[in-house]
Design a protein around this motif. Structure first.
Motif, short mmCIF file in Angstrom:
data_model
loop_
_atom_site.label_atom_id
_atom_site.label_comp_id
_atom_site.label_asym_id
_atom_site.label_seq_id
_atom_site.Cartn_x
_atom_site.Cartn_y
_atom_site.Cartn_z
N ASN A 70 0.86 -1.19 0.00
CA ASN A 70 0.00 0.00 0.00
C ASN A 70 0.89 1.24 0.00
OD1 ASN A 70 0.71 0.78 2.61
ND2 ASN A 70 -1.13 -0.07 3.58
N ASN A 71 0.25 2.41 0.10
CA ASN A 71 1.02 3.65 -0.13
C ASN A 71 1.51 4.32 1.16
OD1 ASN A 71 -1.21 4.84 0.99
ND2 ASN A 71 -1.72 6.14 -0.77
N TRP A 72 1.40 3.64 2.31
CA TRP A 72 1.75 4.29 3.57
C TRP A 72 3.21 4.74 3.60
CZ3 TRP A 72 -0.54 0.49 7.81
CH2 TRP A 72 -1.93 0.42 7.62
N GLY A 73 3.42 5.96 4.13
CA GLY A 73 4.76 6.42 4.41
C GLY A 73 5.14 6.08 5.85
N SER A 74 6.44 5.97 6.12
CA SER A 74 6.87 5.68 7.49
C SER A 74 7.10 6.98 8.25
CB SER A 74 8.15 4.84 7.48
OG SER A 74 9.27 5.64 7.78
N TYR A 117 7.51 -6.42 4.24
CA TYR A 117 7.02 -6.35 5.62
C TYR A 117 6.78 -4.89 6.00
CZ TYR A 117 11.86 -5.18 6.93
OH TYR A 117 13.09 -4.58 7.03
N LEU A 118 5.82 -4.70 6.90
CA LEU A 118 5.43 -3.35 7.34
C LEU A 118 6.36 -2.85 8.44
CD1 LEU A 118 3.21 -1.07 7.31
CD2 LEU A 118 2.13 -2.34 9.19
N HIS A 119 6.80 -1.61 8.32
CA HIS A 119 7.56 -0.95 9.39
C HIS A 119 7.11 0.50 9.47
CE1 HIS A 119 10.23 1.22 6.55
NE2 HIS A 119 10.14 0.14 5.82
N LEU A 120 6.31 0.84 10.49
CA LEU A 120 5.85 2.23 10.61
C LEU A 120 7.01 3.16 10.93
CD1 LEU A 120 2.44 1.88 12.52
CD2 LEU A 120 2.85 2.08 10.05
N PHE A 121 8.06 2.61 11.56
CA PHE A 121 9.26 3.41 11.84
C PHE A 121 10.35 2.95 10.85
CE2 PHE A 121 6.44 3.85 15.38
CZ PHE A 121 6.49 5.22 15.63
N SER A 122 11.59 2.68 11.30
CA SER A 122 12.64 2.39 10.31
C SER A 122 12.51 0.95 9.81
CB SER A 122 14.02 2.64 10.91
OG SER A 122 14.57 1.44 11.39
N PRO A 123 13.13 0.62 8.67
CA PRO A 123 13.10 -0.77 8.19
C PRO A 123 13.69 -1.74 9.21
CG PRO A 123 14.03 0.72 6.53
CD PRO A 123 13.84 1.52 7.78
#
Ligand code: ISL
Length: 572
Positions: A151-155, A172-178
């Motif tokens: 999807n298009n989410w930015g961190s 994989y999803l990472h809301l903060f850093s990879p």
């Protein structure tokens, strides 16, 4: 004075009388507090050796930022083992010595709980990289969409919130850093593992948790695109994970499985970016059994422009409207936490006060007075009690924090010039909060015998703990008096809050009323002498605490010297 005196183990505390309502918490960022072995990084033995500085303030609780094994990509907020201590900070034996020393001084110890994400070096994530592993579902793995991110989410730390893993060609999803993959709380095994880990620490003797971004743990499993952000590159996913669909269920379950087994003793505070007053009422209503209090972010966002690195001057009327709304919103149910500073925020004396030598002490003590007289549990961040100021950060080489470094790189890629990006980083960067604690006037401020990981602020020759403790008029002793007042005056803990002068851009004033006692609190947020109209009846009120020359005479008009604050008391 100690928190335990009110805890009465074994007896049920009446709602409204819980021990943490009269407590004050002191946050330690261990990397920057005290280094015992000369490697330039603070550690547990260093902290244990400096506990009397904290106990001397009279605080009830010490909150320790993460000390778990970690690659330190986000200074410990990226954890690779939840049940051990990073060698840079010591080991479990050193931790047990710290805990005993904290308890010996009548204080409690609250740990940082970082369970929205782990480190990518955590064994759970390492296992989950194998698509056939039972751990695969512990994280948010998704196949590419049209060959790209799911999807298009930015961190939060710039770029996409998704990273592609070569092992399976999935994201994989990472809301903060990879290096901070998000845990999948939909999976009950994840929740049980977290609960077991929490009980392990509580059984070891710790007294609660500060829960990192805990309102982000429930995501909409459909992971819908977000509305495009200003950069035009990424979408804002926050409506799909800030206080997400199952957040209350997860916290009630956690309470049942963990906190309920340690009645009376614990303090829990959830860090919640984007939380609203209405949601906070639900999170902190004791009858719902979720959390004791939350950290909200509204008042530390009032000076943000397009983003946090685009600072604007604070309007005092905005601050009063915001904090006043939280006071009213949590008056009949729930509880506030009160803070100006933590390891993510610039120093308050530089941000909302005046850190020049002339007004530094006065503005820092005014800010402390206004905050601590609100209804809620105050948090002091290390060095705040010395009026430590922002760091003299010049070029990008002076910065260490991943958030600042990523923001700078992204801005330059987008065509910005360094001289246009750096002012925002200097004012708002998280490194401002992370310079070493200033113990004395010696070359490394008494923090280390080696080379500190982040340079000490050169102003430590004047601004340091040794000087502050020796001077009865220092910021340190003012904090000590504020804490003592909270412990002795029930109106500070329980009093009803009424904002005065909501339209005044210079004076922050309010009353707190409890039983026959009313406190009047007023602070001058400017470097000018100011006067303001007050409600009738304050003539001759007793001066409880002040930081100024005139002790602000009350004559029907209130007169305040530059950055002056007063607390007065009327008793019926
Ligand atoms: O400071 C911020 C950037 O503007 C916040 O978004 C911050 O990242 C947010 O408050 C969450 O903070 C917590 O979680 C982060 C960690 O980097 C912070 O130090 C921590 O306090 C990820 O674990």
């Amino acid at each position: 004075m100690a928190a335990d005196s009110a805890a009465r183990p074994g007896r049920q505390t009446r709602p409204g009388q819980e021990w943490w309502r009269s407590a004050v918490v002191y946050q330690v960022y261990p990397r920057s507090f005290a280094d015992s072995d000369g490697d330039g990084i603070g550690d547990l033995a260093g902290l244990t050796g400096r506990l009397d500085h904290i106990a001397g303030l009279g605080v009830d609780v010490l909150w320790l930022s993460p000390v778990y094994p970690s690659p330190q990509s986000d200074n410990g907020y990226d954890i690779s083992d939840y049940q051990d201590i990073d060698p840079v900070f010591g080991d479990l034996a050193a931790f047990d010595r710290l805990l005993a020393a904290v308890h010996e001084r009548g204080m409690k110890l609250v740990m940082d709980l970082v369970v929205n994400h782990t480190s990518d070096e955590h064994p759970w994530f390492q296992e989950s990289r194998d698509p056939g592993s039972p751990k695969r579902d512990w994280y948010w793995w998704r196949p590419p969409r049209d060959g790209r991110e799911p999807n298009n989410w930015g961190s939060f730390f710039t770029g996409s919130a998704w990273a592609r893993d070569s092992a399976s060609d999935a994201y994989y999803l990472h809301l903060f850093s990879p290096k901070q993959p998000d845990l999948n709380w939909e999976n009950p095994d994840v929740r049980q593992a977290v609960h077991a880990m929490m009980r392990w620490w509580l059984d070891r003797g710790v007294d609660g948790f500060r829960m990192d971004v805990i309102n982000l743990i429930s995501k909409d499993p459909a992971l819908p695109d977000g509305v495009l952000r200003g950069d035009g590159l990424y979408g804002d996913g926050s409506p799909h994970f800030v206080c997400g669909p199952r957040i209350h269920e997860y916290l009630q379950e956690m309470h049942r499985e963990v906190m309920a087994h340690y009645p009376e003793r614990l303090l829990t505070v959830g860090e919640m970016p984007g939380v609203t007053v209405e949601q906070a009422r639900l999170f902190t209503d004791p009858r719902r059994a979720e959390l004791d209090m939350v950290f909200q972010f509204e008042h530390v966002g009032l000076d943000h422009g397009r983003d946090k690195f685009d600072p604007r001057p604070l309007r005092l009327t905005d601050l009063k409207a915001s904090l006043g709304r939280w006071q009213t919103g949590l008056a009949d149910v729930g509880w506030n936490s009160l803070y100006w500073n933590n390891h993510d925020q610039p120093r308050v004396v530089s941000r909302f006060g005046d850190d020049s030598p002339r007004y530094r002490t006065r503005s820092a003590t005014m800010l402390a007075t206004v905050l601590h007289l609100h209804r809620g549990t105050p948090y002091i961040y290390q060095g705040e009690e010395l009026a430590m100021a922002n760091a003299p950060l010049r070029s990008i080489e002076d910065f260490r924090d991943i958030e600042s470094l990523n923001h700078y790189a992204e801005a330059l890629r987008a065509g910005a010039r360094p001289e246009d990006v750096l002012p925002g980083l200097r004012a708002m960067g998280r490194d401002n909060a992370r310079t070493p604690m200033q113990w004395d006037a010696s070359p490394q401020a008494g923090f280390t015998t080696g080379t500190p990981w982040l340079p000490v602020n050169p102003d430590h020759t004047e601004v340091n703990a040794a000087a502050a403790r020796a001077n009865p008029d220092s910021v340190y002793h003012h904090y000590r008096r504020l804490i003592a007042l909270r412990h002795s005056e029930p109106a500070v803990v329980h009093g009803d809050f009424t904002m005065l002068l909501p339209d005044d851009e210079r004076v922050y004033a309010f009353t707190r009323a409890y039983g026959g006692t009313t406190l009047l609190v007023a602070g001058n947020f400017t470097g000018d002498t100011v006067t303001a109209e007050l409600p009738a009846g304050w003539e001759g009120a007793e001066l409880v605490l002040g930081n100024g020359p005139s002790a602000a005479a009350v004559t029907g008009r209130l007169a305040l010297a530059p950055w002056e604050a007063v607390v007065r008391r009327l008793t019926r």
